[in-house]
Design a protein around this motif. Structure first.
Motif, PDB file in Angstrom:
ATOM      1  N   PRO A  24       0.819  -1.225   0.000  1.00  0.00           N
ATOM      2  CA  PRO A  24       0.000   0.000   0.000  1.00  0.00           C
ATOM      3  C   PRO A  24       0.854   1.279   0.000  1.00  0.00           C
ATOM      4  CG  PRO A  24      -0.852  -1.564   1.611  1.00  0.00           C
ATOM      5  CD  PRO A  24       0.452  -2.120   1.126  1.00  0.00           C
ATOM      6  N   LEU A  25       2.019   1.220   0.642  1.00  0.00           N
ATOM      7  CA  LEU A  25       2.910   2.394   0.654  1.00  0.00           C
ATOM      8  C   LEU A  25       3.423   2.672  -0.759  1.00  0.00           C
ATOM      9  CD1 LEU A  25       4.125   4.349   2.769  1.00  0.00           C
ATOM     10  CD2 LEU A  25       6.114   2.839   2.871  1.00  0.00           C
ATOM     11  N   MET A  26       3.752   1.601  -1.453  1.00  0.00           N
ATOM     12  CA  MET A  26       4.210   1.725  -2.835  1.00  0.00           C
ATOM     13  C   MET A  26       3.101   2.382  -3.682  1.00  0.00           C
ATOM     14  SD  MET A  26       5.450  -1.416  -5.165  1.00  0.00           S
ATOM     15  CE  MET A  26       6.767  -1.213  -6.339  1.00  0.00           C
ATOM     16  N   TRP A  27       1.882   1.895  -3.499  1.00  0.00           N
ATOM     17  CA  TRP A  27       0.748   2.449  -4.234  1.00  0.00           C
ATOM     18  C   TRP A  27       0.577   3.943  -3.920  1.00  0.00           C
ATOM     19  CZ3 TRP A  27      -2.349   2.318  -8.148  1.00  0.00           C
ATOM     20  CH2 TRP A  27      -3.477   3.149  -8.129  1.00  0.00           C
ATOM     21  N   THR A  28       0.700   4.289  -2.637  1.00  0.00           N
ATOM     22  CA  THR A  28       0.458   5.661  -2.185  1.00  0.00           C
ATOM     23  C   THR A  28       1.441   6.640  -2.837  1.00  0.00           C
ATOM     24  OG1 THR A  28      -0.332   4.758  -0.111  1.00  0.00           O
ATOM     25  CG2 THR A  28       0.195   7.091  -0.102  1.00  0.00           C
ATOM     26  N   PHE A  29       2.727   6.271  -2.845  1.00  0.00           N
ATOM     27  CA  PHE A  29       3.711   7.151  -3.504  1.00  0.00           C
ATOM     28  C   PHE A  29       3.454   7.197  -5.007  1.00  0.00           C
ATOM     29  CE2 PHE A  29       6.383   6.678   0.368  1.00  0.00           C
ATOM     30  CZ  PHE A  29       6.615   8.029   0.589  1.00  0.00           C
ATOM     31  N   HIS A  30       3.160   6.036  -5.583  1.00  0.00           N
ATOM     32  CA  HIS A  30       2.950   5.978  -7.031  1.00  0.00           C
ATOM     33  C   HIS A  30       1.757   6.837  -7.456  1.00  0.00           C
ATOM     34  CE1 HIS A  30       1.281   4.278 -10.761  1.00  0.00           C
ATOM     35  NE2 HIS A  30       2.550   4.268 -11.107  1.00  0.00           N
ATOM     36  N   GLU A  31       0.711   6.794  -6.614  1.00  0.00           N
ATOM     37  CA  GLU A  31      -0.499   7.565  -6.916  1.00  0.00           C
ATOM     38  C   GLU A  31      -0.191   9.060  -7.035  1.00  0.00           C
ATOM     39  OE1 GLU A  31      -3.426   7.255  -3.839  1.00  0.00           O
ATOM     40  OE2 GLU A  31      -5.086   7.203  -5.248  1.00  0.00           O
ATOM     41  N   LYS A  32       0.833   9.490  -6.273  1.00  0.00           N
ATOM     42  CA  LYS A  32       1.226  10.910  -6.313  1.00  0.00           C
ATOM     43  C   LYS A  32       2.376  11.136  -7.293  1.00  0.00           C
ATOM     44  CE  LYS A  32      -1.930  11.894  -3.537  1.00  0.00           C
ATOM     45  NZ  LYS A  32      -2.013  11.467  -2.177  1.00  0.00           N
ATOM     46  N   GLN A  33       2.563  10.206  -8.211  1.00  0.00           N
ATOM     47  CA  GLN A  33       3.568  10.312  -9.295  1.00  0.00           C
ATOM     48  C   GLN A  33       5.017  10.310  -8.817  1.00  0.00           C
ATOM     49  OE1 GLN A  33       0.441  12.120 -10.127  1.00  0.00           O
ATOM     50  NE2 GLN A  33       0.278  10.179 -11.192  1.00  0.00           N
ATOM     51  N   MET A  34       5.257   9.737  -7.648  1.00  0.00           N
ATOM     52  CA  MET A  34       6.659   9.560  -7.226  1.00  0.00           C
ATOM     53  C   MET A  34       7.163   8.248  -7.844  1.00  0.00           C
ATOM     54  SD  MET A  34       7.717  12.002  -5.280  1.00  0.00           S
ATOM     55  CE  MET A  34       9.037  11.544  -4.166  1.00  0.00           C
ATOM     56  N   PRO A  35       8.370   8.251  -8.428  1.00  0.00           N
ATOM     57  CA  PRO A  35       8.909   6.993  -8.954  1.00  0.00           C
ATOM     58  C   PRO A  35       9.170   6.002  -7.815  1.00  0.00           C
ATOM     59  CG  PRO A  35      10.352   8.876  -9.464  1.00  0.00           C
ATOM     60  CD  PRO A  35       9.273   9.388  -8.585  1.00  0.00           C
ATOM     61  N   VAL A  36       8.763   4.747  -7.985  1.00  0.00           N
ATOM     62  CA  VAL A  36       8.930   3.759  -6.913  1.00  0.00           C
ATOM     63  C   VAL A  36       9.624   2.491  -7.433  1.00  0.00           C
ATOM     64  CG1 VAL A  36       7.108   4.378  -5.272  1.00  0.00           C
ATOM     65  CG2 VAL A  36       6.509   3.079  -7.290  1.00  0.00           C
ATOM     66  N   LEU A  37      10.438   1.931  -6.564  1.00  0.00           N
ATOM     67  CA  LEU A  37      11.116   0.673  -6.890  1.00  0.00           C
ATOM     68  C   LEU A  37      10.979  -0.236  -5.669  1.00  0.00           C
ATOM     69  CD1 LEU A  37      12.972  -1.136  -8.580  1.00  0.00           C
ATOM     70  CD2 LEU A  37      14.934   0.195  -7.777  1.00  0.00           C
ATOM     71  N   GLY A  38      10.232  -1.320  -5.824  1.00  0.00           N
ATOM     72  CA  GLY A  38       9.978  -2.219  -4.689  1.00  0.00           C
ATOM     73  C   GLY A  38      10.960  -3.383  -4.678  1.00  0.00           C
ATOM     74  N   PHE A  39      11.348  -3.806  -3.473  1.00  0.00           N
ATOM     75  CA  PHE A  39      12.248  -4.943  -3.309  1.00  0.00           C
ATOM     76  C   PHE A  39      11.601  -5.970  -2.387  1.00  0.00           C
ATOM     77  CE2 PHE A  39      14.959  -1.314  -4.116  1.00  0.00           C
ATOM     78  CZ  PHE A  39      15.950  -1.797  -4.947  1.00  0.00           C
ATOM     79  N   ASP A  40      11.712  -7.231  -2.747  1.00  0.00           N
ATOM     80  CA  ASP A  40      11.273  -8.283  -1.816  1.00  0.00           C
ATOM     81  C   ASP A  40      12.072  -9.550  -2.116  1.00  0.00           C
ATOM     82  OD1 ASP A  40       8.338  -8.457  -0.036  1.00  0.00           O
ATOM     83  OD2 ASP A  40       9.578 -10.242  -0.263  1.00  0.00           O
ATOM     84  N   ILE A  41      12.321 -10.335  -1.066  1.00  0.00           N
ATOM     85  CA  ILE A  41      12.999 -11.615  -1.293  1.00  0.00           C
ATOM     86  C   ILE A  41      12.018 -12.649  -1.861  1.00  0.00           C
ATOM     87  CG2 ILE A  41      14.923 -11.404   0.357  1.00  0.00           C
ATOM     88  CD1 ILE A  41      13.132 -12.765   2.441  1.00  0.00           C
ATOM     89  N   ASP A  42      10.727 -12.333  -1.751  1.00  0.00           N
ATOM     90  CA  ASP A  42       9.692 -13.249  -2.234  1.00  0.00           C
ATOM     91  C   ASP A  42       9.414 -12.950  -3.724  1.00  0.00           C
ATOM     92  OD1 ASP A  42       7.406 -14.640  -2.804  1.00  0.00           O
ATOM     93  OD2 ASP A  42       6.323 -14.061  -0.977  1.00  0.00           O
ATOM     94  N   GLN A  43       9.970 -13.806  -4.591  1.00  0.00           N
ATOM     95  CA  GLN A  43       9.857 -13.568  -6.040  1.00  0.00           C
ATOM     96  C   GLN A  43       8.399 -13.550  -6.500  1.00  0.00           C
ATOM     97  OE1 GLN A  43      12.505 -12.800  -8.083  1.00  0.00           O
ATOM     98  NE2 GLN A  43      10.952 -12.411  -9.656  1.00  0.00           N
ATOM     99  N   LYS A  44       7.538 -14.334  -5.778  1.00  0.00           N
ATOM    100  CA  LYS A  44       6.124 -14.396  -6.197  1.00  0.00           C
ATOM    101  C   LYS A  44       5.471 -13.026  -6.097  1.00  0.00           C
ATOM    102  CE  LYS A  44       5.142 -18.896  -4.440  1.00  0.00           C
ATOM    103  NZ  LYS A  44       4.785 -19.277  -3.112  1.00  0.00           N
ATOM    104  N   LYS A  45       5.771 -12.290  -5.006  1.00  0.00           N
ATOM    105  CA  LYS A  45       5.177 -10.947  -4.836  1.00  0.00           C
ATOM    106  C   LYS A  45       5.705 -10.005  -5.912  1.00  0.00           C
ATOM    107  CE  LYS A  45       3.967 -10.966   0.016  1.00  0.00           C
ATOM    108  NZ  LYS A  45       4.706 -11.628   1.053  1.00  0.00           N
ATOM    109  N   VAL A  46       6.995 -10.109  -6.195  1.00  0.00           N
ATOM    110  CA  VAL A  46       7.610  -9.258  -7.217  1.00  0.00           C
ATOM    111  C   VAL A  46       6.921  -9.507  -8.567  1.00  0.00           C
ATOM    112  CG1 VAL A  46       9.754  -8.929  -8.525  1.00  0.00           C
ATOM    113  CG2 VAL A  46       9.822  -9.058  -6.019  1.00  0.00           C
ATOM    114  N   ASP A  47       6.728 -10.772  -8.897  1.00  0.00           N
ATOM    115  CA  ASP A  47       6.075 -11.116 -10.169  1.00  0.00           C
ATOM    116  C   ASP A  47       4.649 -10.580 -10.197  1.00  0.00           C
ATOM    117  OD1 ASP A  47       8.366 -12.380 -10.938  1.00  0.00           O
ATOM    118  OD2 ASP A  47       7.665 -14.416 -10.452  1.00  0.00           O
ATOM    119  N   CYS A  48       3.933 -10.719  -9.078  1.00  0.00           N
ATOM    120  CA  CYS A  48       2.545 -10.236  -9.022  1.00  0.00           C
ATOM    121  C   CYS A  48       2.503  -8.738  -9.331  1.00  0.00           C
ATOM    122  CB  CYS A  48       1.942 -10.467  -7.638  1.00  0.00           C
ATOM    123  SG  CYS A  48       1.440 -12.160  -7.371  1.00  0.00           S
TER     124      CYS A  48
END
Ligand SMILES: NC(=O)c1ccc[n+]([C@@H]2O[C@H](COP(=O)([O-])OP(=O)(O)OC[C@H]3O[C@@H](n4cnc5c(N)ncnc54)[C@H](O)[C@@H]3O)[C@@H](O)[C@H]2O)c1
Length: 442
Positions: free
Chosen positions: A28-52
């Motif tokens: 949700p934090l990623m969404w919140t920044f993105h909604e305000k046009q801030m560039p976002v780059l998410g990291f997770d060790i869980d490849q499934k979430k990254v793919d989703c």
């Protein structure tokens, strides 16, 4: 680069927000920044979430398909499990788990591992913010030490560090991440300024406090307040029940007082990733200062006794039907720890399922939000079990139905027509006419 230049980059939205840990808080934090046009780059060790994220597939109920597709198709959003890309981000916000270990002490593994990885890639001018809930002193005593030791850089001179607790309340329709004021504590004035400027781009209000440990203490205080007050109404429930008084009626009436009272609701015990866990982060740290946390311990004791109380009420209810728990078929309604969410972490329903099974009952559950129990460390023995179907035929077959979570889209009137005996731990049946006297409150 000067602080002024960094602040200008933030204002111009040319400042990339890295979010590490893309779960209930990070996504949700990623969404919140993105909604305000801030560039976002998410990291997770869980490849499934990254793919989703990159394919637009939802994995948290309240961030649906439309939003996930927008993230996937966006030019300013990306997710990765490649931590060599950490230097691409200008800020790194850590949203990783902070559970308790087997001895109910803080398990800082995820925070430590993440900080170690950041420290190996840290570059000048980056802003590192911890958002995970934790004991006061974590940022100063743990995070900065690891970051400085491995990078050779100095916090406050070469890079910036802050702490800002997450107050996300999944499923809350009135307050999403963007609408919840954000408390921020900086390691120094410049870090505070930069972190506040960053959150100001996306969140309704920032609340600066004097330092990181104050911000860490704010989050614990909020959740200890909840835990203690929930324990209080749970205790009142048991006492009033013996006196033939309905605690829910008492609380509804008390709530009409326009000042000096805040309503909390009793239930079958604590659940979720926060309230059953966070208070013990303070208990652990307080020991270092030879301080006791008696309220926290007592609240923990009262709240953890609640599932046993529900079992006791179930025994009494079945007994009134000349039945025992041993050999009965019991259906639990609601596996999620609170209404209208799909989060079953620390759910008291699991405790109930274990207790009833130990007493010889045969257990099933119904939860439209949790169609099947996923693999987890805590409930490995229940993994793979599926929710039953919502039908008169299946529900009539149970000796008792225990409502442990009051999802709002369940038809409780229908349930009362199908079930022979209902144990209601949430006052879910309050608007239902109990014609047969077969609803027991617990
Ligand atoms: N869930 C809530 O409602 C809530 C509310 C407020 C605060 N918090 C706090 O926020 C923090 C995160 O909670 P959450 O509910 O989002 O947890 P979560 O389990 O939903 O998500 C955590 C994510 O971090 C990832 N992760 C674990 N180790 C990692 C690592 N080394 N590097 C990168 N990613 C890693 C996991 O794969 C997972 O996707 C916790 O401290 C929690 O107490 C949670």
């Amino acid at each position: 680069m000067s602080l002024e230049k960094l602040l200008k980059q933030v204002l111009d939205k040319e400042y990339k927000v890295g979010i590490i840990g893309l779960g209930y808080v990070g996504l949700p934090l990623m969404w919140t920044f993105h909604e305000k046009q801030m560039p976002v780059l998410g990291f997770d060790i869980d490849q499934k979430k990254v793919d989703c994220i990159n394919e637009g597939v939802p994995y948290i109920k309240h961030l649906g398909k439309d939003k996930m597709q927008l993230l996937a198709n966006s030019d300013i959003c990306d997710a990765t499990s490649d931590f060599n890309r950490l230097p691409e981000a200008d800020a790194l916000l850590m949203c990783v788990p902070t559970p308790l270990d087997g001895h109910r002490e803080p398990d800082m593994r995820f925070v430590e591992q993440t900080t170690e990885v950041i420290s190996r890639h840290l570059r000048k001018d980056q802003l590192v913010i911890l958002e995970s809930t934790t004991w006061p002193g974590t940022t100063e005593e743990l995070i900065i030490n690891i970051l400085e030791k491995n990078s050779g850089l100095k916090a406050g001179e070469d890079f910036y560090v802050a702490y800002s607790p997450e107050r996300e309340d999944p499923g809350n329709e009135n307050f999403n991440t963007a609408k919840i004021p954000k408390v921020v504590g900086g390691h120094g004035e410049d870090a505070l300024k930069l972190a506040c400027a960053l959150y100001d781009t996306a969140i309704v209000k920032t609340v600066p406090v004097s330092n990181t440990k104050t911000a860490e203490a704010v989050k614990l205080t909020e959740n200890i307040f909840r835990s203690v007050n929930i324990a209080l109404v749970n205790e009142l429930k048991v006492v009033f029940s013996e006196m033939g008084i309905d605690v829910h009626e008492v609380l509804d009436a008390a709530e009409t007082k326009p000042f000096g009272f805040m309503k909390f609701t009793p239930g079958p015990g604590l659940g979720g990733h926060c309230i059953p866990i966070d208070p013990f982060y303070l208990t652990w740290k307080a020991r270092e200062y030879e301080q006791n946390t008696r309220f926290i311990e007592l609240a923990g004791e009262v709240n953890t006794a609640m599932p046993k109380y529900v079992v006791q009420r179930t025994i009494e209810a079945l007994n009134s039907h000349k039945k025992s728990v041993n050999g009965s078929r019991i259906l639990l309604i609601g596996l999620a720890y609170k209404p209208n969410v799909d989060d079953d972490r620390e759910s008291p329903t699991y405790k109930l399922m274990d207790y009833y099974t130990e007493l010889g009952a045969q257990i099933d559950y119904f939860d439209p939000y949790v169609p099947v129990i996923k693999e987890s460390r805590e409930h490995a023995h229940w993994a793979g079990k599926e929710s039953i179907e919502w039908s008169g035929n299946s529900i009539r077959a149970y000796d008792a139905v225990v409502i442990s979570t009051d999802h709002s889209d369940i038809d409780y009137q229908q349930l009362s027509e199908w079930a022979g005996l209902i144990i209601d731990t949430r006052n879910a049946m309050k608007h239902v006419k109990d014609k047969n006297g077969h609803v027991w409150k617990a």
